[in-house]
Design a protein around this motif. Structure first.
Motif, PDB file in Angstrom:
ATOM      1  N   TRP A 174       0.994  -0.880   0.192  1.00  0.00           N
ATOM      2  CA  TRP A 174      -0.131   0.397  -0.130  1.00  0.00           C
ATOM      3  C   TRP A 174       0.774   1.305   0.286  1.00  0.00           C
ATOM      4  CZ3 TRP A 174      -0.835   3.460   4.447  1.00  0.00           C
ATOM      5  CH2 TRP A 174      -1.478   4.398   4.117  1.00  0.00           C
ATOM      6  N   ARG A 183      -3.657  10.160   2.414  1.00  0.00           N
ATOM      7  CA  ARG A 183      -2.340   9.572   3.282  1.00  0.00           C
ATOM      8  C   ARG A 183      -1.410   8.716   2.850  1.00  0.00           C
ATOM      9  NH1 ARG A 183      -3.439   5.360   8.261  1.00  0.00           N
ATOM     10  NH2 ARG A 183      -2.474   5.616   8.885  1.00  0.00           N
ATOM     11  N   CYS A 237     -10.263  -8.988   4.501  1.00  0.00           N
ATOM     12  CA  CYS A 237     -11.009  -9.003   3.263  1.00  0.00           C
ATOM     13  C   CYS A 237      -9.598  -9.877   2.525  1.00  0.00           C
ATOM     14  CB  CYS A 237     -11.108  -7.989   2.484  1.00  0.00           C
ATOM     15  SG  CYS A 237     -10.000  -6.788   2.446  1.00  0.00           S
ATOM     16  N   TYR A 248      -7.757 -11.105  -1.605  1.00  0.00           N
ATOM     17  CA  TYR A 248      -7.647 -11.119  -2.524  1.00  0.00           C
ATOM     18  C   TYR A 248      -7.592 -12.297  -3.330  1.00  0.00           C
ATOM     19  CZ  TYR A 248      -8.079  -5.796  -0.908  1.00  0.00           C
ATOM     20  OH  TYR A 248      -8.676  -4.710  -0.372  1.00  0.00           O
ATOM     21  N   PRO A 286      -5.097  -8.070  -9.056  1.00  0.00           N
ATOM     22  CA  PRO A 286      -5.963  -8.532  -7.616  1.00  0.00           C
ATOM     23  C   PRO A 286      -7.673  -8.360  -8.141  1.00  0.00           C
ATOM     24  CG  PRO A 286      -4.090  -7.379  -6.815  1.00  0.00           C
ATOM     25  CD  PRO A 286      -4.256  -6.751  -8.605  1.00  0.00           C
ATOM     26  N   LEU A 341     -11.453  -8.806  -5.270  1.00  0.00           N
ATOM     27  CA  LEU A 341     -11.349  -9.081  -4.344  1.00  0.00           C
ATOM     28  C   LEU A 341     -12.581 -10.403  -4.024  1.00  0.00           C
ATOM     29  CD1 LEU A 341     -12.292  -7.804  -1.701  1.00  0.00           C
ATOM     30  CD2 LEU A 341     -13.714  -6.411  -2.342  1.00  0.00           C
ATOM     31  N   TYR A 398     -14.817 -10.048   1.944  1.00  0.00           N
ATOM     32  CA  TYR A 398     -15.253  -8.499   3.264  1.00  0.00           C
ATOM     33  C   TYR A 398     -15.553  -8.784   3.648  1.00  0.00           C
ATOM     34  CZ  TYR A 398     -19.160  -7.462   1.038  1.00  0.00           C
ATOM     35  OH  TYR A 398     -20.708  -7.449   0.435  1.00  0.00           O
ATOM     36  N   TYR A 399     -15.662  -8.102   4.621  1.00  0.00           N
ATOM     37  CA  TYR A 399     -15.543  -7.961   6.063  1.00  0.00           C
ATOM     38  C   TYR A 399     -16.629  -9.570   6.615  1.00  0.00           C
ATOM     39  CZ  TYR A 399     -18.786  -3.720   6.707  1.00  0.00           C
ATOM     40  OH  TYR A 399     -19.551  -2.320   6.503  1.00  0.00           O
ATOM     41  N   TYR A 458      -4.438 -13.036  -1.591  1.00  0.00           N
ATOM     42  CA  TYR A 458      -3.314 -11.837   0.032  1.00  0.00           C
ATOM     43  C   TYR A 458      -4.552 -11.982   0.384  1.00  0.00           C
ATOM     44  CZ  TYR A 458       0.455 -11.028  -3.487  1.00  0.00           C
ATOM     45  OH  TYR A 458       1.544 -11.182  -4.150  1.00  0.00           O
ATOM     46  N   GLN A 485      -5.983  -8.731   3.928  1.00  0.00           N
ATOM     47  CA  GLN A 485      -5.695  -7.382   3.928  1.00  0.00           C
ATOM     48  C   GLN A 485      -6.842  -7.153   5.616  1.00  0.00           C
ATOM     49  OE1 GLN A 485      -7.055  -4.083   1.154  1.00  0.00           O
ATOM     50  NE2 GLN A 485      -5.756  -3.010   2.094  1.00  0.00           N
ATOM     51  N   TRP A 494      -8.778  -4.336   7.546  1.00  0.00           N
ATOM     52  CA  TRP A 494      -9.341  -2.856   7.680  1.00  0.00           C
ATOM     53  C   TRP A 494      -8.780  -2.034   8.188  1.00  0.00           C
ATOM     54  CZ3 TRP A 494      -8.658  -1.536   2.426  1.00  0.00           C
ATOM     55  CH2 TRP A 494      -9.518   0.212   1.886  1.00  0.00           C
ATOM     56  N   SER A 501      -7.958   0.999   9.287  1.00  0.00           N
ATOM     57  CA  SER A 501      -7.527   3.081   8.732  1.00  0.00           C
ATOM     58  C   SER A 501      -6.384   3.494   9.337  1.00  0.00           C
ATOM     59  CB  SER A 501      -8.350   3.653   9.645  1.00  0.00           C
ATOM     60  OG  SER A 501      -9.157   3.888  10.896  1.00  0.00           O
ATOM     61  N   TYR A 520      -2.984   0.172   6.423  1.00  0.00           N
ATOM     62  CA  TYR A 520      -3.593  -1.253   5.379  1.00  0.00           C
ATOM     63  C   TYR A 520      -2.510  -2.183   4.985  1.00  0.00           C
ATOM     64  CZ  TYR A 520      -6.665   2.764   5.014  1.00  0.00           C
ATOM     65  OH  TYR A 520      -7.736   3.965   5.399  1.00  0.00           O
ATOM     66  N   PHE A 534      -0.202  -5.387   3.677  1.00  0.00           N
ATOM     67  CA  PHE A 534      -1.171  -6.481   2.857  1.00  0.00           C
ATOM     68  C   PHE A 534      -1.002  -8.045   3.689  1.00  0.00           C
ATOM     69  CE2 PHE A 534      -3.796  -5.198  -0.096  1.00  0.00           C
ATOM     70  CZ  PHE A 534      -4.237  -4.022  -1.091  1.00  0.00           C
TER      71      PHE A 534
END
Lengths: 117, 106
Positions: A47, A59, B33, B35, B43, B45, B48-49, B86, B88, B90, B92, B95, B97
């Motif tokens: 990322w 960011r 999540c 990928y 990649p 998805l 997720y969740y 991969y 990931q 989530w 904030s 992020y 991997f």
């Protein structure tokens, strides 16, 4: 349908800059963050940062601070990632991806950037 | 920095079940999540969740999380599932991997 179309392959000399574009369609561009992710040859995903197309807020991953700039042009639904002072280890495929529900739900086709010395 | 660990490779026979794990500190406190990346492609998805499948992803893909480990399960694995995967989480604040797992179907 959602699409992210990126600019083409770039070949740069070490020390130069590169600017990759990502044109979005099929959804409200200002409604979702755009993330930038890169992948060096044979390596995993890394990322780099994100931009909020609505506000322009960004960011960046700390390792890219000072070298990366993410911008957008809402009039043409396009996000940009510029990386400066390129080094050979910046050789990678650069992807843009749309923010989904706690995920990246759509990805661009990738842009190969090759840096030579 | 936050670190995630995946097995470098997993092998499975066609029709069997493949389990790919992703471990990290307090991973259970985050939504993860997954990928899929086929060779030379972007990649995609697939989960997720933790356990939700996007539209168009086959039902054989499922996800779960327990403690510090998230797991991607592919039931009835098909040759077309051969790819890198991969994880990931989530978050904030970062992020990150996972290191990626190469799934071989043979």
């Amino acid at each position: 349908q959602v699409q992210l179309v990126q600019s083409g392959t770039e070949g740069k000399k070490a020390g130069a800059s590169v600017k990759v574009s990502c044109k979005a369609s099929g959804y409200t561009f200002t409604g979702y963050y755009i993330f930038w992710v890169r992948q060096a040859p044979g390596q995993g995903l890394e990322w780099m940062g994100w931009i909020d197309p609505k506000s322009g807020r960004t960011r960046y991953l700390q390792k890219f601070q000072g070298r990366v700039t993410m911008t957008r042009d809402t009039s043409i639904n396009t996000a940009y990632m510029e990386l400066s002072t390129l080094r050979s280890d910046d050789t990678a495929v650069y992807y843009c991806a749309k923010e989904g529900e706690l995920s990246l739900d759509y990805w661009g086709q990738g842009t190969l950037v090759t840096v030579s010395s | 920095s936050y670190e995630l660990t995946q097995p470098p490779s997993v092998s499975v026979s066609p029709g069997q079940t493949a389990n790919i794990t992703c471990s990290g500190d307090k991973l259970g406190d985050k939504y993860t999540c997954w990928y899929q990346q086929r060779p030379g492609q972007s990649p995609v998805l697939v989960i997720y969740y933790d356990d939700k499948r996007p539209s168009g992803i086959p039902e054989r893909f499922s996800g779960s999380t327990s403690g510090n480990t998230a797991t991607l399960t592919i039931s009835g694995t098909q040759p077309m599932d051969e790819a890198d995967y991969y994880c990931q989480p989530w978050d904030s604040s970062s992020y990150v991997f996972g290191t990626g797992t190469m799934l071989t179907v043979l």
